[in-house]
Design a protein around this motif. Sequence first.
Motif, PDB file in Angstrom:
ATOM      1  N   SER A   8      16.281 -31.444  47.403  1.00 56.86           N
ATOM      2  CA  SER A   8      15.658 -30.375  48.183  1.00 56.86           C
ATOM      3  C   SER A   8      15.966 -30.175  49.448  1.00 56.86           C
ATOM      4  CB  SER A   8      14.132 -30.544  48.334  1.00 56.86           C
ATOM      5  OG  SER A   8      13.445 -29.874  49.022  1.00 56.86           O
ATOM      6  N   SER A 106      13.239 -25.181  35.156  1.00 57.63           N
ATOM      7  CA  SER A 106      11.661 -25.606  35.483  1.00 57.63           C
ATOM      8  C   SER A 106      11.739 -26.070  37.029  1.00 57.63           C
ATOM      9  CB  SER A 106      11.186 -26.654  34.956  1.00 57.63           C
ATOM     10  OG  SER A 106      10.967 -26.410  33.249  1.00 57.63           O
ATOM     11  N   GLU A 107      10.876 -25.396  37.781  1.00 59.85           N
ATOM     12  CA  GLU A 107      10.733 -26.199  39.263  1.00 59.85           C
ATOM     13  C   GLU A 107      10.240 -27.383  39.259  1.00 59.85           C
ATOM     14  OE1 GLU A 107       8.809 -22.527  41.190  1.00 59.85           O
ATOM     15  OE2 GLU A 107       8.354 -24.061  42.947  1.00 59.85           O
ATOM     16  N   GLY A 108      10.939 -28.210  39.903  1.00 59.79           N
ATOM     17  CA  GLY A 108      10.622 -29.652  40.019  1.00 59.79           C
ATOM     18  C   GLY A 108      11.631 -30.517  39.086  1.00 59.79           C
ATOM     19  N   GLN A 111      13.669 -33.410  40.454  1.00 57.78           N
ATOM     20  CA  GLN A 111      12.618 -34.409  40.977  1.00 57.78           C
ATOM     21  C   GLN A 111      12.310 -35.326  39.916  1.00 57.78           C
ATOM     22  OE1 GLN A 111      11.404 -35.227  44.373  1.00 57.78           O
ATOM     23  NE2 GLN A 111      10.558 -36.943  43.021  1.00 57.78           N
ATOM     24  N   VAL A 112      11.588 -34.681  38.730  1.00 57.59           N
ATOM     25  CA  VAL A 112      11.320 -35.460  37.617  1.00 57.59           C
ATOM     26  C   VAL A 112      12.379 -36.357  36.989  1.00 57.59           C
ATOM     27  CG1 VAL A 112      10.612 -35.090  35.052  1.00 57.59           C
ATOM     28  CG2 VAL A 112       9.388 -33.600  37.153  1.00 57.59           C
ATOM     29  N   ASN A 123      20.408 -31.755  42.353  1.00 59.74           N
ATOM     30  CA  ASN A 123      19.638 -30.588  42.114  1.00 59.74           C
ATOM     31  C   ASN A 123      20.710 -29.479  42.048  1.00 59.74           C
ATOM     32  OD1 ASN A 123      17.854 -28.424  41.485  1.00 59.74           O
ATOM     33  ND2 ASN A 123      16.683 -28.821  43.207  1.00 59.74           N
ATOM     34  N   ASP A 126      16.456 -25.627  40.395  1.00 59.43           N
ATOM     35  CA  ASP A 126      15.453 -25.682  39.553  1.00 59.43           C
ATOM     36  C   ASP A 126      14.554 -24.722  39.799  1.00 59.43           C
ATOM     37  OD1 ASP A 126      14.790 -26.505  42.294  1.00 59.43           O
ATOM     38  OD2 ASP A 126      13.060 -27.635  41.701  1.00 59.43           O
ATOM     39  N   GLY A 129      12.594 -22.843  42.395  1.00 64.75           N
ATOM     40  CA  GLY A 129      12.619 -24.110  43.536  1.00 64.75           C
ATOM     41  C   GLY A 129      13.562 -23.937  44.621  1.00 64.75           C
ATOM     42  N   GLN A 130      14.347 -24.728  44.524  1.00 66.28           N
ATOM     43  CA  GLN A 130      15.433 -25.235  45.399  1.00 66.28           C
ATOM     44  C   GLN A 130      16.972 -25.118  44.769  1.00 66.28           C
ATOM     45  OE1 GLN A 130      15.291 -26.954  48.524  1.00 66.28           O
ATOM     46  NE2 GLN A 130      13.260 -26.004  49.132  1.00 66.28           N
ATOM     47  N   ARG A 163      15.838 -19.177  44.564  1.00 68.92           N
ATOM     48  CA  ARG A 163      15.929 -20.565  45.133  1.00 68.92           C
ATOM     49  C   ARG A 163      16.791 -20.558  46.456  1.00 68.92           C
ATOM     50  NH1 ARG A 163      17.841 -22.042  39.120  1.00 68.92           N
ATOM     51  NH2 ARG A 163      19.656 -21.274  38.986  1.00 68.92           N
TER      52      ARG A 163
END
Length: 304
Positions: A8, A106-108, A111-112, A123, A126, A129-130, A163
Motif C-alpha cells: 500500500s 478483491s480489495e486487500g 495483504q492476504v 500489490n 487490489d 484498493g491500492q 485505486r
Amino acid sequence: MPPEHILSASALTRDDIEEVLSAAEAIAAAPAAHQDRLAHRLLGLLFFEPSTRTRMSFAAAMQRLGGGVIDMGSVDTSSVQKGESLADTVRVIEGYADAIVLRHPSEGAAQVASEFVDIPVINAGDGAGQHPTQTLLDLYTIEEAVGLEDIAVGIVGDLKYGRTVHSLAAALSRFDVDQHLIAPPSLQLPDHVRYDLDSAGVQVHEHTDIEACLEELDVLYMTRIQRERFPDEAEYRAVAGAYRVSAADLTGAREHLAVLHPLPRVDEIAADVDATPHAWYFRQSANGIAVRMALLEQVLGGSR
Ligand code: NCD
C-alpha cells in the motif's frame, strides 16, 4: 528477516518514496550497470484482472535486471477456474518464484496473500484498493516534469473506485502538495482515504469542474471511470464521459502543466493533447520500467 512486501502507498514514508525515486533515477541513467543484478532470480506474475502496462513492465523490468518471469496467464486457463483459493495459489507459486506480483479484483487481496508466503508480494492493484507501484512511477514522473515541492495537483475522475487515485493521494500527502479533487458527487474519495488526508493536514480542495482550478495546477492527473467496479451499469452511464480534456481546453493552463494518466484512457484525454508539451502520459508509462527495476532490486536484494 521477514520479506519486504509492497502492499500500500499509505505505508510509505517520504524517505521510502525518495529512496525508490533516486534508485530509479540512477537506473535510468545507467541501465547497463544493472543488467545482471537479479540474474537467476524468478518473478511470478499473477494477474486475476486485465493488465497491459503493469504486467508487461514488471516482466520487462525483471528481464532487464537479468532475471526471469513466470506468468500464470489468464484466469481462464489457470487452476483458478477449478476453484483454487488465492491462498493456495500463492503458496504454490512460492515454490516456483522468488517474488510475486499480484493483481486481484478483491480489495486487500495482496495483504492476504502476503500472510501466506515468505517471499515478497507486490500489490499490482487490489480491486478499488491500492496500486502502490503505479503511484511510485507517477511520483517519479511528477518529479521529472515539475518537481515534487510546493505544487498543485488536480486529480480528476473516478476518485471513488480508482485505486491509482487512493495510492497517489496518500503518497502526495507526504509532500508539500495542494490537492484538488475533481469528481462528480457520486465518485468522491472514500471516507477512509479522505480521513487519512485530513489527518495528515493536507490542503484538499474539492470541485466538480476542471475549469474551477485548471489555471492553478502544475499537474493534471486524469483517470478512467472504473466501469468494471460499478454495481449497476446505469450508474456508470450517468457519469461516463464526465471529464474530457482537449488541447483547446488547456490553452488557459500553466505553460508547464503536466497531464498524467495511469492509462488506459477511454475518452478522458483527446488525441490532440498528445502533440502538446502537456502530454506526459506515455513518458509516465515508460518510467514504469526504471521504477519497477528499482523496486525489484529493493525487494529481491541487489546481490545473490
Ligand atoms: C490502472 C489500474 O489498473 O488501476 N491501470 C494501470 O495499472 N496503469 C488504471 C485503470 O485501469 O484505469
